[in-house]
Design a protein around this motif. Structure first.
Motif, PDB file in Angstrom:
ATOM      1  N   ALA A 109      35.030  56.242  42.568  1.00 44.51           N
ATOM      2  CA  ALA A 109      35.231  56.062  41.127  1.00 44.51           C
ATOM      3  C   ALA A 109      36.599  55.459  40.839  1.00 44.51           C
ATOM      4  CB  ALA A 109      35.083  57.402  40.410  1.00 44.51           C
ATOM      5  N   SER A 110      37.623  55.979  41.504  1.00 37.73           N
ATOM      6  CA  SER A 110      38.985  55.481  41.269  1.00 37.73           C
ATOM      7  C   SER A 110      39.119  54.030  41.696  1.00 37.73           C
ATOM      8  CB  SER A 110      39.988  56.353  42.036  1.00 37.73           C
ATOM      9  OG  SER A 110      39.962  57.685  41.560  1.00 37.73           O
ATOM     10  N   SER A 111      38.562  53.684  42.848  1.00 40.84           N
ATOM     11  CA  SER A 111      38.640  52.302  43.347  1.00 40.84           C
ATOM     12  C   SER A 111      37.879  51.351  42.426  1.00 40.84           C
ATOM     13  CB  SER A 111      38.087  52.219  44.768  1.00 40.84           C
ATOM     14  OG  SER A 111      38.836  53.021  45.657  1.00 40.84           O
ATOM     15  N   THR A 112      36.751  51.823  41.901  1.00 42.02           N
ATOM     16  CA  THR A 112      35.957  51.006  40.987  1.00 42.02           C
ATOM     17  C   THR A 112      36.738  50.696  39.714  1.00 42.02           C
ATOM     18  OG1 THR A 112      33.892  51.952  41.815  1.00 42.02           O
ATOM     19  CG2 THR A 112      33.816  50.902  39.655  1.00 42.02           C
ATOM     20  N   LEU A 113      37.435  51.691  39.191  1.00 41.47           N
ATOM     21  CA  LEU A 113      38.247  51.472  37.987  1.00 41.47           C
ATOM     22  C   LEU A 113      39.380  50.492  38.253  1.00 41.47           C
ATOM     23  CD1 LEU A 113      38.444  55.026  36.399  1.00 41.47           C
ATOM     24  CD2 LEU A 113      37.562  52.960  35.309  1.00 41.47           C
ATOM     25  N   ILE A 114      40.016  50.612  39.415  1.00 39.69           N
ATOM     26  CA  ILE A 114      41.089  49.684  39.763  1.00 39.69           C
ATOM     27  C   ILE A 114      40.551  48.255  39.820  1.00 39.69           C
ATOM     28  CG2 ILE A 114      42.611  48.958  41.658  1.00 39.69           C
ATOM     29  CD1 ILE A 114      43.136  51.913  42.223  1.00 39.69           C
ATOM     30  N   ASP A 115      39.395  48.092  40.435  1.00 39.60           N
ATOM     31  CA  ASP A 115      38.767  46.770  40.522  1.00 39.60           C
ATOM     32  C   ASP A 115      38.458  46.239  39.126  1.00 39.60           C
ATOM     33  OD1 ASP A 115      37.799  44.571  41.925  1.00 39.60           O
ATOM     34  OD2 ASP A 115      35.771  45.377  42.049  1.00 39.60           O
ATOM     35  N   GLY A 116      37.936  47.104  38.268  1.00 41.35           N
ATOM     36  CA  GLY A 116      37.627  46.698  36.899  1.00 41.35           C
ATOM     37  C   GLY A 116      38.865  46.267  36.130  1.00 41.35           C
ATOM     38  N   LEU A 117      39.965  46.971  36.334  1.00 50.69           N
ATOM     39  CA  LEU A 117      41.221  46.605  35.668  1.00 50.69           C
ATOM     40  C   LEU A 117      41.711  45.246  36.141  1.00 50.69           C
ATOM     41  CD1 LEU A 117      42.952  50.109  35.810  1.00 50.69           C
ATOM     42  CD2 LEU A 117      42.310  48.881  33.721  1.00 50.69           C
ATOM     43  N   PHE A 118      41.598  44.983  37.434  1.00 50.46           N
ATOM     44  CA  PHE A 118      41.983  43.670  37.955  1.00 50.46           C
ATOM     45  C   PHE A 118      41.092  42.572  37.371  1.00 50.46           C
ATOM     46  CE2 PHE A 118      44.280  45.619  41.670  1.00 50.46           C
ATOM     47  CZ  PHE A 118      45.482  44.941  41.477  1.00 50.46           C
ATOM     48  N   ILE A 119      39.791  42.840  37.292  1.00 46.79           N
ATOM     49  CA  ILE A 119      38.857  41.846  36.760  1.00 46.79           C
ATOM     50  C   ILE A 119      39.237  41.473  35.329  1.00 46.79           C
ATOM     51  CG2 ILE A 119      36.464  41.500  35.991  1.00 46.79           C
ATOM     52  CD1 ILE A 119      35.600  43.171  38.445  1.00 46.79           C
ATOM     53  N   GLN A 120      39.736  42.447  34.558  1.00 47.30           N
ATOM     54  CA  GLN A 120      40.136  42.191  33.183  1.00 47.30           C
ATOM     55  C   GLN A 120      41.567  41.697  33.066  1.00 47.30           C
ATOM     56  OE1 GLN A 120      37.940  45.886  31.113  1.00 47.30           O
ATOM     57  NE2 GLN A 120      38.729  44.399  29.671  1.00 47.30           N
ATOM     58  N   GLY A 121      42.227  41.463  34.215  1.00 50.02           N
ATOM     59  CA  GLY A 121      43.591  40.941  34.201  1.00 50.02           C
ATOM     60  C   GLY A 121      44.666  41.975  33.917  1.00 50.02           C
ATOM     61  N   LYS A 122      44.307  43.255  34.016  1.00 53.18           N
ATOM     62  CA  LYS A 122      45.270  44.322  33.727  1.00 53.18           C
ATOM     63  C   LYS A 122      45.920  44.799  35.029  1.00 53.18           C
ATOM     64  CE  LYS A 122      42.741  45.741  29.588  1.00 53.18           C
ATOM     65  NZ  LYS A 122      42.048  46.839  28.869  1.00 53.18           N
ATOM     66  N   THR A 123      46.722  43.893  35.619  1.00 49.10           N
ATOM     67  CA  THR A 123      47.303  44.145  36.941  1.00 49.10           C
ATOM     68  C   THR A 123      48.235  45.351  36.938  1.00 49.10           C
ATOM     69  OG1 THR A 123      47.157  41.784  37.452  1.00 49.10           O
ATOM     70  CG2 THR A 123      48.651  43.118  38.808  1.00 49.10           C
ATOM     71  N   ASP A 124      49.126  45.413  35.957  1.00 45.34           N
ATOM     72  CA  ASP A 124      50.097  46.522  35.907  1.00 45.34           C
ATOM     73  C   ASP A 124      49.397  47.864  35.799  1.00 45.34           C
ATOM     74  OD1 ASP A 124      52.138  44.707  36.072  1.00 45.34           O
ATOM     75  OD2 ASP A 124      52.559  44.676  33.919  1.00 45.34           O
TER      76      ASP A 124
END
Length: 231
Positions: A81-96
């Protein structure tokens, strides 16, 4: 959905998994909502599927709401779940925000795994921040984190595309020394880059390493070599 009794949760999980593999994320979410309307209680697997689907649909905000539901129901927040959220944040450009989430995993758990690290490497390279990806990779290596070929391969490919072949070859050597076997994609990135700059001998050395390691070259491998020879 109208059968009586309803299929088992395991049957529904298999169905949902198949739908997600076909990338029908909205359909999977609607099916889960229908299950709730029939009085079927949420379980950990379906919640993780919902979280993944929302992230793939670039609705990390809704993914975070699913995370809250997982906590509310007393289920553990696992590394998937945590890794999936991180991937989703990257996909949306929310790197920080993605990197802050990684830091929070390091402090409070769950412990990141090799998939998490590969997602971080992919996300950073996607936005052109290969340098930070390399810095984090070195930090993970020093801390003894387990890394897979995908994490190394993503960074090597990014370096090759930027023309930093020497650094890519150095990283290739490091992963080999650590017992992490490069895959055909990594070798293709290196061979293609060597061919692009006319280093045919170096490309052939990599081809020999590849085949001696039991990795079958692909049509892309041979296309790069043939193109270089023709030039």
């Amino acid at each position: 959905m109208k059968t009586d009794p309803l299929p088992s949760p395991r049957d529904f999980s298999l169905l949902l998994g198949a739908v997600v593999r076909m990338k029908h994320y909205s359909t999977a979410i609607r099916l889960i909502e229908q299950l709730r309307s029939l009085g079927v209680e949420d379980n950990h697997i379906w919640l993780n599927i919902s979280l993944n689907c929302f992230c793939r649909l670039q609705r990390v905000d809704l993914g975070l709401s699913i995370l809250g539901r997982i906590l509310k129901l007393g289920f553990p927040i696992d590394v998937v779940a945590s890794s999936t959220l991180i991937d989703g944040l990257f996909i949306q450009g929310k790197t920080d925000q993605a990197l802050r989430f990684l830091d929070d995993m390091g402090r409070n758990g769950p412990e990141p795994d090799e998939t998490t690290y590969a997602i971080i490497a992919k996300g950073l390279c996607r936005v052109g921040n290969t340098r930070l990806a390399i810095e984090l990779l070195r930090d993970w290596e020093e801390r003894g984190c387990r890394l897979n070929s995908f994490a190394y391969g993503i960074i090597i490919d990014s370096l090759c595309k930027k023309g930093f072949i020497t650094e890519a070859l150095r990283l290739h050597g490091i992963m080999s020394k650590k017992g992490v076997e490069p895959d055909v994609v990594t070798y293709n990135s290196l061979i293609h880059s060597m061919c692009d700059v006319g280093q045919m001998e170096g490309a052939l050395v990599l081809l020999k390493q590849m085949t001696s390691g039991g990795i079958q070259p692909s049509i892309f491998t041979y296309s790069s070599l043939v193109h270089c020879l023709c030039n």
